[in-house]
Design an enzyme around this catalytic site. Structure first.
Site, PDB file in Angstrom:
ATOM      1  N   GLY A  30     -57.744  39.064 -26.023  1.00 54.00           N
ATOM      2  CA  GLY A  30     -58.984  38.328 -26.226  1.00 54.00           C
ATOM      3  C   GLY A  30     -59.690  38.704 -27.509  1.00 54.00           C
ATOM      4  O   GLY A  30     -59.335  39.670 -28.190  1.00 54.00           O
ATOM      5  N   PHE A  31     -60.714  37.919 -27.827  1.00 50.71           N
ATOM      6  CA  PHE A  31     -61.514  38.164 -29.024  1.00 50.71           C
ATOM      7  C   PHE A  31     -62.871  37.515 -28.843  1.00 50.71           C
ATOM      8  O   PHE A  31     -63.066  36.653 -27.972  1.00 50.71           O
ATOM      9  CB  PHE A  31     -60.826  37.590 -30.271  1.00 50.71           C
ATOM     10  CG  PHE A  31     -60.699  36.094 -30.262  1.00 50.71           C
ATOM     11  CD1 PHE A  31     -61.675  35.292 -30.844  1.00 50.71           C
ATOM     12  CD2 PHE A  31     -59.621  35.471 -29.645  1.00 50.71           C
ATOM     13  CE1 PHE A  31     -61.577  33.912 -30.819  1.00 50.71           C
ATOM     14  CE2 PHE A  31     -59.510  34.089 -29.617  1.00 50.71           C
ATOM     15  CZ  PHE A  31     -60.486  33.305 -30.207  1.00 50.71           C
ATOM     16  N   GLY A  32     -63.813  37.938 -29.657  1.00 52.78           N
ATOM     17  CA  GLY A  32     -65.146  37.361 -29.598  1.00 52.78           C
ATOM     18  C   GLY A  32     -65.931  37.713 -30.841  1.00 52.78           C
ATOM     19  O   GLY A  32     -65.409  38.310 -31.789  1.00 52.78           O
ATOM     20  N   SER A  71     -66.199  41.674 -30.801  1.00 49.87           N
ATOM     21  CA  SER A  71     -65.099  42.580 -30.493  1.00 49.87           C
ATOM     22  C   SER A  71     -63.770  41.842 -30.419  1.00 49.87           C
ATOM     23  O   SER A  71     -63.732  40.616 -30.354  1.00 49.87           O
ATOM     24  CB  SER A  71     -65.350  43.282 -29.148  1.00 49.87           C
ATOM     25  OG  SER A  71     -65.323  42.326 -28.087  1.00 49.87           O
ATOM     26  N   THR A  72     -62.698  42.635 -30.428  1.00 47.49           N
ATOM     27  CA  THR A  72     -61.389  42.154 -29.995  1.00 47.49           C
ATOM     28  C   THR A  72     -61.002  42.962 -28.762  1.00 47.49           C
ATOM     29  O   THR A  72     -61.461  44.097 -28.579  1.00 47.49           O
ATOM     30  CB  THR A  72     -60.315  42.320 -31.089  1.00 47.49           C
ATOM     31  OG1 THR A  72     -60.318  43.680 -31.562  1.00 47.49           O
ATOM     32  CG2 THR A  72     -60.571  41.369 -32.247  1.00 47.49           C
ATOM     33  N   VAL A  73     -60.163  42.367 -27.900  1.00 41.45           N
ATOM     34  CA  VAL A  73     -59.861  42.974 -26.601  1.00 41.45           C
ATOM     35  C   VAL A  73     -58.351  43.112 -26.467  1.00 41.45           C
ATOM     36  O   VAL A  73     -57.600  42.170 -26.738  1.00 41.45           O
ATOM     37  CB  VAL A  73     -60.431  42.120 -25.446  1.00 41.45           C
ATOM     38  CG1 VAL A  73     -60.233  42.834 -24.112  1.00 41.45           C
ATOM     39  CG2 VAL A  73     -61.910  41.821 -25.679  1.00 41.45           C
ATOM     40  N   LYS A  81     -61.782  47.505 -25.530  1.00 43.34           N
ATOM     41  CA  LYS A  81     -62.667  46.560 -26.203  1.00 43.34           C
ATOM     42  C   LYS A  81     -63.163  47.219 -27.478  1.00 43.34           C
ATOM     43  O   LYS A  81     -63.988  48.137 -27.444  1.00 43.34           O
ATOM     44  CB  LYS A  81     -63.834  46.194 -25.282  1.00 43.34           C
ATOM     45  CG  LYS A  81     -64.595  44.953 -25.710  1.00 43.34           C
ATOM     46  CD  LYS A  81     -65.544  44.507 -24.606  1.00 43.34           C
ATOM     47  CE  LYS A  81     -66.195  43.171 -24.954  1.00 43.34           C
ATOM     48  NZ  LYS A  81     -67.087  42.718 -23.871  1.00 43.34           N
ATOM     49  N   ASP A 138     -77.129  37.775 -18.113  1.00 39.71           N
ATOM     50  CA  ASP A 138     -76.099  37.032 -18.847  1.00 39.71           C
ATOM     51  C   ASP A 138     -74.981  36.575 -17.915  1.00 39.71           C
ATOM     52  O   ASP A 138     -73.806  36.797 -18.192  1.00 39.71           O
ATOM     53  CB  ASP A 138     -75.547  37.899 -19.980  1.00 39.71           C
ATOM     54  CG  ASP A 138     -74.687  37.114 -20.964  1.00 39.71           C
ATOM     55  OD1 ASP A 138     -74.857  35.879 -21.048  1.00 39.71           O
ATOM     56  OD2 ASP A 138     -73.848  37.721 -21.646  1.00 39.71           O
TER      57      ASP A 138
END
Length: 403
Positions: A55-57, A60-62, A77, A177
């Site tokens: 994953g990514f955001g 961060s990257t996961v 993370k 959230d």
């Protein structure tokens, strides 16, 4: 599981066109120097070997990793530079220090540790999490119509609301959230192992960026198939403590509670509002509140007009308590026509197209309990758990049999 580092292929994978943005590069706030250049096979903190990207955001990257000391899978993370996660660590410290038999505590994703990495452009925080599967957001893409049936919805809601009851009453924490991306389905070691073996046998594509001093690879994420069970609550970085004065902006735009939009102090009841909006997301592909104006910009005036259409006008005392209430309403509490109020926007009209497999009226009653203008009019998490529609099918008595 192997407890020594494994050798991962450095060739034999598809090399993507360097001119085409992928993964985190597609984000509007992306700056390459802020991201740590993780590569598969790397051992972080002399303990965790990275075995797959998952994953990514924006922050961060996961990565899926193997804990070489404990012989187990973990999720790593890795945050961008300039992002400290001390607050999230404080939230976990409070939760972990709460001695309880409340089952809601077991439904929060576990933090297993944290460390720092010195990268070419600064220091990065890395949180070590319990490995889980897909988020509910991604999972819905695999379901017919991309929605859940009512019985599955109710099971998810019961667990989520019980988790909130623990957070609110015992840990004294507000999540702020709640969204589909923050509800993660349980992991499964079989599928985690398959992700690792896939990187050994048939490595995922990646983009090679050679910028001279610090070449890097941008890996393509794998999908981790979830195991059986209900989603766990994750991402505690936006949590707030109930023993503090809370005000200011929180929550993604379409999920904001009225007191947040109207710049009033808020408490744990923002999570109850959030549950109502989130429940709709699970059974509908269209968010309950849109909020976009003609220029495709999220507009509070449009958002509030939609809320008025759905809930009716707010009580006069709610408007008078808000420092910005006069912007939207006249002194006699009539709407200033800042945006047209949609005449046909009711729960019933929005729900007409739902493929409900149960009591639609029960769902509407549940939503109306959670979606109240005044925070004090919303039930607590514990009270919401006794809703008749939510308990229907369990064979349990409920305290809320009212219409």
């Amino acid at each position: 599981m192997c407890t020594t580092p494994r050798s991962f292929p450095t060739s034999g994978f598809e090399v993507l066109d360097p001119s085409v943005p992928v993964e985190e590069e597609t984000l509007p706030t992306y700056h390459a120097e802020k991201y740590y250049p993780v590569h598969i096979g790397e051992v972080l903190d002399n303990r965790y070997q990275v075995v797959a990207k998952i994953g990514f955001g924006v922050t961060s990257t996961v990565w899926l990793g193997r804990d070489l000391n404990e012989s187990r899978y973990v999720v790593l993370k890795v945050y961008v530079t300039g992002t400290e996660r001390n607050h999230e660590l404080e939230v976990y410290a409070r939760i972990n220090a709460t001695q309880t038999t409340h089952l809601g505590k077991t439904c929060i994703r576990k933090l297993l540790g944290h460390f720092h990495i010195d990268g070419p452009h600064g220091r990065h925080v890395c949180l070590v999490h319990q490995p889980l599967g897909l988020s509910l957001h991604d999972y819905l893409f695999f379901l017919p119509g991309r929605v859940m049936g009512f019985e599955s919805l109710k099971a998810c809601l019961r667990q989520l609301i019980a988790t909130l009851d623990f957070l609110h009453t015992e840990a004294r924490v507000i999540h702020t959230d709640l969204q589909l991306k923050n509800l993660l389905l349980p992991g499964n070691d079989t599928y985690l192992s398959r992700a690792e073996e896939a990187e050994l046998d048939s490595p995922t594509p990646r983009k090679i960026v050679d910028n001279g001093d610090h070449p890097r690879s941008i890996h393509i994420s794998q999908i981790i198939i979830p195991g059986n069970g209900l989603p766990l609550l994750s991402d505690l970085g936006e949590c707030r403590f109930l023993d503090q004065d809370n005000h200011g902006e929180i929550m993604p735009n379409p999920y904001r509670a009225p007191e947040v939009i109207f710049k009033m102090p808020w408490d744990e009841k923002v999570d109850i509002w959030n549950v109502g909006v989130l429940a709709w997301d699970i059974v509908s592909t269209r968010c309950l509140f849109q909020g976009w104006n003609a220029d495709d910009i999220f507009d509070d005036r449009v958002h509030v007009a939609e809320m008025v259409a759905l809930l009716g006008p707010p009580p006069q005392d709610f408007v008078s308590r808000s420092p910005v209430g006069h912007v939207f309403w006249h002194e006699n509490s009539t709407w200033k026509d800042l945006a047209p109020i949609p005449e046909d926007r009711t729960l019933e009209s929005l729900g007409a197209g739902l493929k409900g497999d149960g009591d639609m009226e029960g769902l509407y009653r549940f939503l109306r309990k959670a979606l109240q203008w005044r925070a004090e009019d919303r039930p607590t998490a514990r009270e919401l758990l006794t809703d008749a529609w939510l308990l229907e099918g369990l064979g349990l008595p409920s305290k809320s049999q009212e219409a």
